[in-house]
Design a protein around this motif. Structure first.
Motif, PDB file in Angstrom:
ATOM      1  N   GLU A  82      57.491 -91.575-121.182  1.00  0.00           N
ATOM      2  CA  GLU A  82      58.718 -91.852-121.935  1.00  0.00           C
ATOM      3  C   GLU A  82      59.684 -90.675-121.970  1.00  0.00           C
ATOM      4  N   SER A  83      59.479 -89.676-121.137  1.00  0.00           N
ATOM      5  CA  SER A  83      60.397 -88.549-121.009  1.00  0.00           C
ATOM      6  C   SER A  83      60.777 -88.404-119.536  1.00  0.00           C
ATOM      7  N   TYR A  84      61.773 -87.549-119.258  1.00  0.00           N
ATOM      8  CA  TYR A  84      62.314 -87.421-117.904  1.00  0.00           C
ATOM      9  C   TYR A  84      62.393 -85.942-117.533  1.00  0.00           C
ATOM     10  N   TYR A  85      61.815 -85.567-116.410  1.00  0.00           N
ATOM     11  CA  TYR A  85      61.715 -84.162-116.013  1.00  0.00           C
ATOM     12  C   TYR A  85      62.307 -83.954-114.624  1.00  0.00           C
ATOM     13  N   PHE A  86      62.944 -82.772-114.430  1.00  0.00           N
ATOM     14  CA  PHE A  86      63.503 -82.467-113.118  1.00  0.00           C
ATOM     15  C   PHE A  86      63.593 -80.965-112.925  1.00  0.00           C
ATOM     16  N   THR A  87      63.806 -80.567-111.662  1.00  0.00           N
ATOM     17  CA  THR A  87      63.994 -79.172-111.277  1.00  0.00           C
ATOM     18  C   THR A  87      65.431 -78.994-110.812  1.00  0.00           C
ATOM     19  N   PHE A  93      65.224 -73.479-112.580  1.00  0.00           N
ATOM     20  CA  PHE A  93      65.027 -74.060-113.909  1.00  0.00           C
ATOM     21  C   PHE A  93      64.215 -75.347-113.854  1.00  0.00           C
ATOM     22  N   GLN A  94      63.293 -75.459-114.820  1.00  0.00           N
ATOM     23  CA  GLN A  94      62.571 -76.702-115.082  1.00  0.00           C
ATOM     24  C   GLN A  94      63.249 -77.325-116.302  1.00  0.00           C
ATOM     25  N   CYS A  95      63.637 -78.587-116.181  1.00  0.00           N
ATOM     26  CA  CYS A  95      64.425 -79.221-117.244  1.00  0.00           C
ATOM     27  C   CYS A  95      63.841 -80.577-117.608  1.00  0.00           C
ATOM     28  N   GLY A  96      64.273 -81.070-118.754  1.00  0.00           N
ATOM     29  CA  GLY A  96      63.814 -82.387-119.165  1.00  0.00           C
ATOM     30  C   GLY A  96      64.654 -82.979-120.272  1.00  0.00           C
ATOM     31  N   GLU A 109      64.194 -74.511-118.946  1.00  0.00           N
ATOM     32  CA  GLU A 109      63.494 -73.231-119.050  1.00  0.00           C
ATOM     33  C   GLU A 109      63.619 -72.495-117.732  1.00  0.00           C
ATOM     34  N   GLY A 110      63.857 -71.191-117.836  1.00  0.00           N
ATOM     35  CA  GLY A 110      63.999 -70.344-116.657  1.00  0.00           C
ATOM     36  C   GLY A 110      64.677 -69.050-117.065  1.00  0.00           C
ATOM     37  N   THR A 111      64.824 -68.147-116.119  1.00  0.00           N
ATOM     38  CA  THR A 111      65.410 -66.839-116.409  1.00  0.00           C
ATOM     39  C   THR A 111      66.918 -66.891-116.311  1.00  0.00           C
ATOM     40  N   THR A 112      67.594 -66.464-117.398  1.00  0.00           N
ATOM     41  CA  THR A 112      69.047 -66.398-117.434  1.00  0.00           C
ATOM     42  C   THR A 112      69.458 -65.110-118.136  1.00  0.00           C
ATOM     43  N   THR A 113      70.687 -64.734-117.919  1.00  0.00           N
ATOM     44  CA  THR A 113      71.248 -63.564-118.589  1.00  0.00           C
ATOM     45  C   THR A 113      72.725 -63.828-118.844  1.00  0.00           C
ATOM     46  N   PRO A 114      73.274 -63.336-119.946  1.00  0.00           N
ATOM     47  CA  PRO A 114      72.672 -62.519-120.997  1.00  0.00           C
ATOM     48  C   PRO A 114      71.906 -63.372-121.998  1.00  0.00           C
ATOM     49  N   ILE A 115      71.021 -62.737-122.749  1.00  0.00           N
ATOM     50  CA  ILE A 115      70.241 -63.415-123.788  1.00  0.00           C
ATOM     51  C   ILE A 115      70.655 -62.838-125.144  1.00  0.00           C
ATOM     52  N   TYR A 148      59.508 -78.165-120.817  1.00  0.00           N
ATOM     53  CA  TYR A 148      60.264 -79.046-119.939  1.00  0.00           C
ATOM     54  C   TYR A 148      59.628 -79.159-118.553  1.00  0.00           C
ATOM     55  N   THR A 149      58.373 -79.522-118.561  1.00  0.00           N
ATOM     56  CA  THR A 149      57.669 -79.828-117.319  1.00  0.00           C
ATOM     57  C   THR A 149      56.717 -80.982-117.593  1.00  0.00           C
ATOM     58  N   SER A 150      56.551 -81.832-116.620  1.00  0.00           N
ATOM     59  CA  SER A 150      55.666 -82.981-116.812  1.00  0.00           C
ATOM     60  C   SER A 150      54.203 -82.574-116.791  1.00  0.00           C
ATOM     61  N   GLY A 151      53.899 -81.393-116.248  1.00  0.00           N
ATOM     62  CA  GLY A 151      52.512 -80.945-116.170  1.00  0.00           C
ATOM     63  C   GLY A 151      51.719 -81.629-115.082  1.00  0.00           C
ATOM     64  N   GLY A 152      52.395 -82.358-114.226  1.00  0.00           N
ATOM     65  CA  GLY A 152      51.711 -83.046-113.131  1.00  0.00           C
ATOM     66  C   GLY A 152      51.275 -82.090-112.043  1.00  0.00           C
ATOM     67  N   PRO A 153      50.481 -82.577-111.087  1.00  0.00           N
ATOM     68  CA  PRO A 153      49.983 -81.715-110.013  1.00  0.00           C
ATOM     69  C   PRO A 153      51.089 -81.231-109.074  1.00  0.00           C
ATOM     70  N   ASP A 154      52.172 -81.970-108.970  1.00  0.00           N
ATOM     71  CA  ASP A 154      53.293 -81.587-108.101  1.00  0.00           C
ATOM     72  C   ASP A 154      54.459 -81.123-108.956  1.00  0.00           C
ATOM     73  N   ALA A 155      55.354 -80.356-108.345  1.00  0.00           N
ATOM     74  CA  ALA A 155      56.568 -79.921-109.048  1.00  0.00           C
ATOM     75  C   ALA A 155      57.414 -81.144-109.383  1.00  0.00           C
ATOM     76  N   ASP A 156      58.117 -81.037-110.496  1.00  0.00           N
ATOM     77  CA  ASP A 156      59.007 -82.143-110.873  1.00  0.00           C
ATOM     78  C   ASP A 156      60.134 -82.252-109.849  1.00  0.00           C
ATOM     79  N   PRO A 157      60.627 -83.471-109.591  1.00  0.00           N
ATOM     80  CA  PRO A 157      61.620 -83.673-108.525  1.00  0.00           C
ATOM     81  C   PRO A 157      62.936 -82.959-108.825  1.00  0.00           C
ATOM     82  N   VAL A 158      63.629 -82.608-107.765  1.00  0.00           N
ATOM     83  CA  VAL A 158      64.945 -81.962-107.887  1.00  0.00           C
ATOM     84  C   VAL A 158      65.987 -83.014-108.264  1.00  0.00           C
ATOM     85  N   LEU A 159      66.847 -82.662-109.229  1.00  0.00           N
ATOM     86  CA  LEU A 159      67.992 -83.512-109.553  1.00  0.00           C
ATOM     87  C   LEU A 159      69.135 -83.060-108.643  1.00  0.00           C
ATOM     88  N   PRO A 160      69.516 -83.881-107.658  1.00  0.00           N
ATOM     89  CA  PRO A 160      70.538 -83.449-106.688  1.00  0.00           C
ATOM     90  C   PRO A 160      71.854 -83.082-107.354  1.00  0.00           C
TER      91      PRO A 160
END
Length: 200
Positions: A82-87, A93-96, A109-115, A148-160
């Motif tokens: 019931e949630s939606y995840y993408f890279t 960034f891993q997003c959802g 979630e991912g590295t950004t600057t400034p914080i 913001y990751t599905s935790g599946g065995p594969d990386a979450d799909p890329v949102l084009p």
């Protein structure tokens, strides 16, 4: 001998036949003469030029252009529980857009600057994610792990890039380098990239 109702047939000279009335009736018929064949006018064939009209027919063949439909992403492609995840397209960034027991939110979630500076009440990881919830503006997260990751065995799909993902009242879009998510009702949200970020 030819019978004529009003007279006799008299034969003339030079093979010319003349019919004439020889009797005593008051009426007279017109004289009919047979001319020699050499004196009968003959029709001279003439050449007639008939103009030729050339008709050029132009046939227009309709050109059918097939336009590729806008990329439509199926729910199954991104949906997990019931949630939606993408890279993000750059992989940073891993997003959802996730449904939690008490709220729904969109985040990355991912590295950004400034914080911004760590708040005093954050005792775990700070600045590794940014999100927008049902209420309020977008903000940095204080979290103890990945959300913001599905935790599946594969990386979450890329949102084009340029393809929106609109689910659960939020819309997320990507470019080659950043991700934006907005709460459709409040219009609050965020934009995040490796070297920039904005909350609103």
């Amino acid at each position: 001998m030819v019978r004529v109702r009003w007279g006799l047939l008299c034969v003339g000279v030079s093979s010319v036949l003349l019919l004439t009335g020889c009797g005593g009736e008051a009426e007279s018929e017109p004289t009919v003469a047979a001319l020699p064949s050499s004196t009968v006018p003959t029709a001279t064939p003439t050449a007639t030029t008939v103009p030729i009209t050339t008709t050029t027919t132009t046939t227009t063949v309709p050109v059918t252009t097939t336009v590729a439909p806008t990329t439509t992403l199926t729910d199954v492609h991104f949906e997990r529980n019931e949630s939606y995840y993408f890279t993000s397209p750059d992989g940073n960034f891993q997003c959802g857009i996730i449904k939690l027991p008490t709220r729904t939110e969109a985040g990355c979630e991912g590295t950004t600057t400034p914080i911004p500076p760590r708040p005093e009440n954050c005792m775990v990881n700070w600045g590794n994610g940014i999100r927008v919830e049902n209420e309020g503006e977008g903000a940095f997260m204080c979290s103890g792990g990945q959300l913001y990751t599905s935790g599946g065995p594969d990386a979450d799909p890329v949102l084009p890039a340029g393809t929106p993902l609109a689910k659960l009242g939020f819309t997320c879009t990507t470019t080659a380098t950043d991700v934006s998510c907005v709460n459709e009702q409040t219009t609050h949200g965020f934009t995040v990239a490796a070297d920039s970020n904005e909350v609103f």
